[in-house]
Design a protein around this motif. Structure first.
Motif, PDB file in Angstrom:
ATOM      1  N   PRO A 119     -20.109  -3.590 -54.302  1.00  0.00           N
ATOM      2  CA  PRO A 119     -21.449  -3.100 -54.189  1.00  0.00           C
ATOM      3  C   PRO A 119     -22.470  -3.780 -55.332  1.00  0.00           C
ATOM      4  N   HIS A 166     -24.963 -15.953 -21.891  1.00  0.00           N
ATOM      5  CA  HIS A 166     -23.809 -14.817 -21.763  1.00  0.00           C
ATOM      6  C   HIS A 166     -24.184 -13.935 -20.801  1.00  0.00           C
ATOM      7  N   PRO A 190     -31.329  -1.316 -55.476  1.00  0.00           N
ATOM      8  CA  PRO A 190     -31.779  -2.639 -54.812  1.00  0.00           C
ATOM      9  C   PRO A 190     -32.867  -2.321 -53.636  1.00  0.00           C
ATOM     10  N   ARG A 203     -21.181  -8.316 -29.418  1.00  0.00           N
ATOM     11  CA  ARG A 203     -21.916  -9.294 -29.707  1.00  0.00           C
ATOM     12  C   ARG A 203     -23.115  -8.996 -30.524  1.00  0.00           C
ATOM     13  N   ILE A 204     -22.992  -8.057 -31.791  1.00  0.00           N
ATOM     14  CA  ILE A 204     -23.947  -7.545 -32.466  1.00  0.00           C
ATOM     15  C   ILE A 204     -24.475  -8.272 -33.600  1.00  0.00           C
ATOM     16  N   SER A 205     -25.719  -8.710 -33.493  1.00  0.00           N
ATOM     17  CA  SER A 205     -26.574  -9.590 -34.282  1.00  0.00           C
ATOM     18  C   SER A 205     -26.876  -8.865 -35.460  1.00  0.00           C
ATOM     19  N   TYR A 206     -26.662  -9.181 -36.814  1.00  0.00           N
ATOM     20  CA  TYR A 206     -27.071  -8.417 -37.927  1.00  0.00           C
ATOM     21  C   TYR A 206     -27.537  -9.114 -38.930  1.00  0.00           C
ATOM     22  N   SER A 207     -28.459  -8.613 -39.750  1.00  0.00           N
ATOM     23  CA  SER A 207     -28.645  -9.022 -41.051  1.00  0.00           C
ATOM     24  C   SER A 207     -29.189  -8.249 -42.004  1.00  0.00           C
ATOM     25  N   LEU A 208     -28.649  -8.305 -43.371  1.00  0.00           N
ATOM     26  CA  LEU A 208     -29.124  -7.651 -44.646  1.00  0.00           C
ATOM     27  C   LEU A 208     -29.450  -8.599 -45.743  1.00  0.00           C
ATOM     28  N   ASP A 209     -30.834  -8.358 -45.917  1.00  0.00           N
ATOM     29  CA  ASP A 209     -31.468  -9.261 -47.080  1.00  0.00           C
ATOM     30  C   ASP A 209     -31.924  -8.416 -48.166  1.00  0.00           C
ATOM     31  N   TYR A 210     -31.528  -8.796 -49.447  1.00  0.00           N
ATOM     32  CA  TYR A 210     -31.734  -8.071 -50.639  1.00  0.00           C
ATOM     33  C   TYR A 210     -33.086  -8.876 -51.131  1.00  0.00           C
ATOM     34  N   ARG A 224     -25.211  -7.940 -54.682  1.00  0.00           N
ATOM     35  CA  ARG A 224     -26.277  -8.122 -53.826  1.00  0.00           C
ATOM     36  C   ARG A 224     -26.322  -9.125 -52.982  1.00  0.00           C
ATOM     37  N   ILE A 225     -25.324  -9.312 -52.107  1.00  0.00           N
ATOM     38  CA  ILE A 225     -25.006 -10.310 -51.103  1.00  0.00           C
ATOM     39  C   ILE A 225     -25.925 -10.309 -49.865  1.00  0.00           C
ATOM     40  N   SER A 226     -26.727 -11.145 -49.638  1.00  0.00           N
ATOM     41  CA  SER A 226     -27.595 -11.161 -48.343  1.00  0.00           C
ATOM     42  C   SER A 226     -26.768 -11.723 -47.180  1.00  0.00           C
ATOM     43  N   TYR A 227     -26.762 -11.382 -45.989  1.00  0.00           N
ATOM     44  CA  TYR A 227     -25.961 -11.821 -44.946  1.00  0.00           C
ATOM     45  C   TYR A 227     -26.594 -11.735 -43.685  1.00  0.00           C
ATOM     46  N   SER A 228     -26.412 -12.794 -42.830  1.00  0.00           N
ATOM     47  CA  SER A 228     -26.671 -12.480 -41.533  1.00  0.00           C
ATOM     48  C   SER A 228     -25.617 -13.232 -40.615  1.00  0.00           C
ATOM     49  N   LEU A 229     -25.657 -12.310 -39.368  1.00  0.00           N
ATOM     50  CA  LEU A 229     -24.899 -12.965 -38.263  1.00  0.00           C
ATOM     51  C   LEU A 229     -25.542 -12.838 -37.244  1.00  0.00           C
ATOM     52  N   ASP A 230     -25.879 -14.093 -36.612  1.00  0.00           N
ATOM     53  CA  ASP A 230     -26.745 -14.097 -35.236  1.00  0.00           C
ATOM     54  C   ASP A 230     -25.946 -14.596 -33.975  1.00  0.00           C
ATOM     55  N   TYR A 231     -25.793 -14.051 -33.049  1.00  0.00           N
ATOM     56  CA  TYR A 231     -25.228 -14.269 -31.738  1.00  0.00           C
ATOM     57  C   TYR A 231     -26.508 -15.096 -30.937  1.00  0.00           C
ATOM     58  N   MET A 232     -25.987 -16.433 -30.485  1.00  0.00           N
ATOM     59  CA  MET A 232     -26.841 -17.110 -29.529  1.00  0.00           C
ATOM     60  C   MET A 232     -26.817 -16.384 -28.226  1.00  0.00           C
ATOM     61  N   GLN A 233     -27.877 -16.803 -27.276  1.00  0.00           N
ATOM     62  CA  GLN A 233     -27.783 -16.113 -26.162  1.00  0.00           C
ATOM     63  C   GLN A 233     -26.806 -16.821 -25.254  1.00  0.00           C
ATOM     64  N   GLN A 234     -26.372 -18.063 -25.404  1.00  0.00           N
ATOM     65  CA  GLN A 234     -25.475 -18.873 -24.926  1.00  0.00           C
ATOM     66  C   GLN A 234     -24.152 -18.554 -25.276  1.00  0.00           C
ATOM     67  N   SER A 235     -22.970 -18.484 -24.545  1.00  0.00           N
ATOM     68  CA  SER A 235     -21.548 -18.182 -24.718  1.00  0.00           C
ATOM     69  C   SER A 235     -21.028 -19.933 -24.482  1.00  0.00           C
TER      70      SER A 235
END
Lengths: 473, 473
Positions: free
Chosen positions: B188, B251, A295, A191-198, B191-202
């Motif tokens: 490469p 969780h 970047p 359950r690793i939350s992660y973000s990469l923002d350019y 320049r794709i910005s990305y985030s994945l965030d887990y909520m505290q609930q499951s």
């Protein structure tokens, strides 16, 4: 490569074997610190040894070392050695578009941030790590796999041979694009939350050569800024008389690295916005056209740990933009705090790492946020009259009540006992207070008068006192 | 598998060949829509055909289809067919801890959200896609590689044979953990910005069986909620008389999936908090102990496009939590807007995809945010007296001035002509206005009086009128 057996439960006195991935400044400092605590450390680096091969190819990134960095280096007695290759910068020198120059001291007369070359400090720290008998440095070892069940790592060396390394603890000090982090993220159950923002800006390095006699073409003991609102040029001094310059500019859009795509456009750009700097810059148009902009990104991740034994540190855990000069300082502070926790938790690593994550995650987030905000301060506000007036009022009030009011820049840069998260929170309150002060009628004429500081004192007492008990930890 | 040649520049009338990855509800609907616009569509799915193999293994996720979804289905004439398998839910039925029941209508008497089974609607849409002569559906095709230079994709089929497929346009409709997205992120230079965030609930699925005569054990035409502040249970009706229930719970932590780790603890938990529901639930303790909770995550990414020809859609572009019942509706709306843009930009795909991203990215972000916030409304506020009073005042005012005030829930759920981003912005202003109304002295006694609605009208005119010109697009 390693045939030692895993820690046996009956042998409580045996110290864990530690692998650190990434022999940048943070990885090398961490290796020294942990070796000094009695651990056997293997330090792995995917690139060849820069002391033997010129892998930087003319790249000469400069960093600003400040009090958090020095405090960490001092903790293992490395500060004097590093200081010999560093240049103190006591002020910002702002160069406006007409070529006018103004100076803004960073703090008191003796307070400075220190210009160091990234490769220089890195090589110094690797030299120092190699002097530790308990540290083995392995260059040309590219991490390809981590078995999280037993902390076995697989590396490919320069001959593409596979090497297997076992350890009890693994650190990822392998930077903003950390391989350890990517391998952690592939674990399905963590359950690793992660973000990469350019950021919308990218950067490119330019340079100012030394005079023929080896002296500096611009004031040596300063960080030079050519602020142009949406973009800016900065210059940091090197000990050989040159300056390393960085141009920060939008990656795409109307005026950007992408739009400046002919020699004529680039030449016009430099003459229009950096006419004064053009006297000093070495072939900026050639440089601009031949280089690729890099970047700027932010990385957030949580947790920083898996299995109580694999942890991220430095940029791998909290990559930030360079606008506060804190990336390496924050990484060094990570190392110092971790090292203090080793003692505090008596070498119990599950406790050490949990406390490390708990202490550092919020601080990492805070300095990422502060660094992002500081682009506006450097590139725009730093040339703004009312902004400069705010700074003058704050500086005067700080002298009157040094414990009640430390300007944000000084909290971050010169106050290693104030955690970043506290600096962020207190800085936001200071901003609200100063917004109110700046609304006082004719503040620009009356700013030296007592009633301004009485009001400021009243507001600060009301809004800041509760915060301050935490500051003085 | 495909030996057609790439589009030749002289053949302007030739329609692009389109590959869609992911034959979930969004991918299947997109295939139908694009086929109806005259395109040859290949629809790839990594899993086997669920109509032939029971791959859901008793999993029976339910979704709430609402007006945005219906509008998209209607655009290709699929709404009547889907409605035959759907159950309208006209209200929330709240079950408090003492077993008291209250009803909250979702909108006007005829407004409803519709309970559909995820596998059911998916299979219906795949049936409908297969009826299109220009759609080929390929099950058991796992995407392993995408060559971004020429849009060639490599798939592994059920026999682990490699298949190569060429197309002009590629869609990633492959869900929250999209493979197309992961392959895009490895580029490469994008320049794709990305985030994945887990909520505290499951979450975990439980169930209520039908009565022996096939009737429902609880009121059929309702979404049932057992709100318990930090956690909640919900139930959606199925056409076979059963209900699919979902337990949302932290969780980890004091009261969590992790802490409820013995039969005794789980039994005590259900009896303490869900005593009334225990009359209906089928073996919840057994279910709880034998199942693994599933994570809830948010995904943000930008850009959604590479090379003007590869695009993300649905959860692949904007995975959200289920608390607003909008995940599939938003994905269907993506398809409808894209399809409208095909006409508007006359089949010029670089323009279509740029306009699609421009239109949908902000709306995706807005519904992700709204869905996240709605957990508090469902699990806590929905049982709060003052919150219910707010809703009553808003409903009354909406009846008086239906164009000036549409409650947020109705904007999101029943107003497909109001973009999500507008709903978010207007909803925030409404909240400020209602905060002021709720501060009126003795509002709980006076809420039916005219002066309340005069004040509300005044505030709404002042703060909302500028927003409304945009709402009526």
């Amino acid at each position: 490569m390693n045939d030692f057996s895993k820690k046996s439960p009956s042998d409580n006195s045996r110290r864990e074997k530690i692998a650190i991935n990434g022999a940048g400044p943070v990885g090398a400092l961490l290796a020294v610190m942990l070796a000094k605590k009695g651990y056997q450390v293997d330090l792995f680096e995917s690139r060849p040894d820069s002391r033997k091969t010129n892998i930087y190819q003319g790249k000469s990134i400069n960093l600003a070392l400040s009090d958090r960095g020095w405090k960490a280096l001092n903790a293992v007695g490395l500060d004097d050695e590093i200081r010999q290759q560093a240049i103190p910068m006591y002020c910002r020198v702002m160069h406006d578009i007409e070529g006018n120059i103004t100076k803004q001291p960073y703090g008191t007369e003796e307070q400075a941030i220190w210009s160091v070359s990234r490769s220089g400090i890195n090589e110094q720290l690797i030299d120092l790590a190699e002097q530790e008998p308990q540290v083995n440095v392995h260059f040309d070892h590219r991490l390809v796999q981590l078995n999280f069940a037993d902390n076995t790592a697989v590396y490919l060396n320069e001959n593409h041979h596979q090497k297997i390394h076992e350890s009890d603890l693994v650190f990822g000090a392998d930077g903003a694009f950390s391989k350890v982090r990517r391998l952690m993220q592939e674990l399905p159950k963590e359950r690793i939350s992660y973000s990469l923002d350019y950021m919308q800006q990218s950067y490119m390095e330019l340079s100012i050569a030394a005079n023929e006699d080896g002296s500096h073409k611009l004031e040596k003991n300063a960080l030079h800024i050519w602020p142009r609102k949406d973009f800016m040029l900065i210059a940091l001094p090197n000990i050989d008389g040159s300056f390393t310059c960085t141009l920060f500019l939008n990656h795409e859009g109307e005026l950007s690295f992408a739009s400046l795509n002919t020699k004529a456009k680039v030449t016009a750009f430099f003459h229009q916005y950096f006419a004064e700097a053009m006297q000093y810059l070495a072939d900026p148009v050639e440089d601009f056209l031949s280089k690729t902009p890099s970047p700027l990104c932010l990385v957030h991740i949580y947790p920083w740990l898996v299995n109580d034994s694999i942890a991220l540190i430095g940029d791998a855990a909290h990559a930030m933009v360079p606008f506060y000069g804190q990336g390496m300082n924050c990484g060094f502070e990570d190392c110092r705090i971790l090292s203090e926790l080793v003692e505090k938790h008596e070498h119990q690593w599950a406790d050490i790492l949990a406390a490390y994550q708990d202490e550092r995650k919020e601080n990492g987030d805070a300095i990422i946020e502060l660094a992002k905000r500081n682009f506006v301060e450097m590139s725009d506000l730093a040339g703004d009259e009312r902004f400069l007036l705010r700074k003058k009022i704050e500086a005067k009030f700080h002298k009157m009540h040094p414990d009640l009011w430390i300007p944000l820049y000084a909290m971050v840069t010169f106050s290693p006992n104030i955690p970043y998260k506290t600096a962020l929170r207190v800085g936001d309150i200071q901003q609200k207070i100063m917004d109110e002060i700046m609304l006082m009628p004719n503040i620009e004429d009356h700013w030296q008068q007592d009633h301004v500081y009485e009001k400021l004192y009243h507001l600060a007492k009301e809004m800041l006192v509760h915060q301050l008990s935490e500051v003085q930890r």
